[in-house]
Design an enzyme around this catalytic site. Sequence first.
Site, PDB file in Angstrom:
ATOM      1  CG  ASP A  85      14.120 -52.796 -36.797  1.00 29.07           C
ATOM      2  OD1 ASP A  85      14.103 -51.797 -36.049  1.00 29.07           O
ATOM      3  OD2 ASP A  85      14.648 -52.779 -37.921  1.00 29.07           O
ATOM      4  CG  HIS A 130      15.120 -46.992 -34.381  1.00 31.23           C
ATOM      5  ND1 HIS A 130      13.860 -47.541 -34.254  1.00 31.23           N
ATOM      6  CD2 HIS A 130      15.810 -47.803 -35.220  1.00 31.23           C
ATOM      7  CE1 HIS A 130      13.785 -48.630 -34.998  1.00 31.23           C
ATOM      8  NE2 HIS A 130      14.954 -48.820 -35.592  1.00 31.23           N
ATOM      9  CG  HIS A 184      19.597 -49.366 -31.667  1.00 32.45           C
ATOM     10  ND1 HIS A 184      20.298 -48.709 -32.664  1.00 32.45           N
ATOM     11  CD2 HIS A 184      19.990 -50.662 -31.724  1.00 32.45           C
ATOM     12  CE1 HIS A 184      21.083 -49.562 -33.284  1.00 32.45           C
ATOM     13  NE2 HIS A 184      20.902 -50.756 -32.744  1.00 32.45           N
ATOM     14  CG  HIS A 202      18.922 -52.641 -35.767  1.00 33.54           C
ATOM     15  ND1 HIS A 202      19.391 -51.369 -35.516  1.00 33.54           N
ATOM     16  CD2 HIS A 202      17.613 -52.485 -36.138  1.00 33.54           C
ATOM     17  CE1 HIS A 202      18.429 -50.493 -35.717  1.00 33.54           C
ATOM     18  NE2 HIS A 202      17.345 -51.132 -36.096  1.00 33.54           N
TER      19      HIS A 202
END
Length: 378
Positions: free
Chosen positions: A169, A264, A267, A281
């Site tokens: 992340d 993101h 994602h 994540h």
Amino acid sequence: MRKALILPTKYVQGEDELLNLGYFVSTFGKTALLIATSDDVERIQSQLEVTARKFDVSFIEGGFNGEVTREETKRLQTIAQREQTDCIIGLGGGKAIDASKVVAEGESLIIVPTIAAQDAPTSHSAVLYHADGSFDDYAYFKQSPSVVLVDTKVVAKAPTRFLVAGMGDALSTYFEARATHNSYSRVNASLPMGSREGKTPPAIGTYAALAMAELCWENLQEDGLNAKIACDANLTTEALNKIVETNILLSGLGFESGGLAAAHAIHNGMTVLEGTHHYLHGEKVAFATLAQLVLENAESDELNTVMDFMYSVGLPLTLADLGVNNFTFEDALKIAEIASIPEESIHSMPFPIVIEEVASAIVVADKIGQNFKNSRMK
């Protein structure tokens, strides 16, 4: 030009900091709604009992079913209202933390991450999901948490996979902030509570946020592997302390006030692939960062440096590493379509977004990752 930087009121990190949790509760009152899974509560039950006695406070356990749905957060809000708790505590991983933000609605919130798996703890935003784990929506609140309290002993005793996912992340932070900076795009810091559109003039990121984002990438390269080794041994070292701060604080401030971009958004699109639902994540964001770099045609040296780091700590380099086999261009298009909806952060990239080009970048990133792994295994 309007700029904005958004921060939590207090960030405290160190060994045995859970023993001070009761003090922070006492600054709000006597009772706190504790939002955490039963497993996470069990891990730190003794510390909770000690700090409750020491500071004469009470924890009311609301439980947490593991998914940040509208139904679950409403249930928890009902408990807080019924018990008239003085503050909300989100304890555990990113899902429990995001649930606590929705329940608290920007008021009297203490965040206690027990893992350093992502950069959610410091931010004033949360991600909502459907019950099946697919992406629902973003939620924004009027301020960041009042307190972020990190006990590095607890983090060091968690499975190493979580720390590595946090590095995934954090890995995206600089590359997304760089793209947002280059496009002069609005950042999350400019959004008020509960509003995607905002009621104030848009703001772009500060140079401070960009510097923190870049420091994320520098710290990962310098100490990521050594922090992983320390976590494997369940020990706190300065390298581990540095990466915990990188994963939680620097990445949190860097993404929120520096901005998100393609990684993101991709994602979020990947949540339509059932195989990815069993992965963390940060693991998915790491691969999505590769896709962003391909999309923007990053220099080969930079791309190889990123993959070197990912390989060294064990982050996924391919879709197969994320449980996705027999991947097709049609699958990539499904991801790209969701990633490219008008509200998504992918439009912070410094060029127009074409869905087919996003899909192509995802497919090519997967092939580049495969080639890199094959070259390393020879």
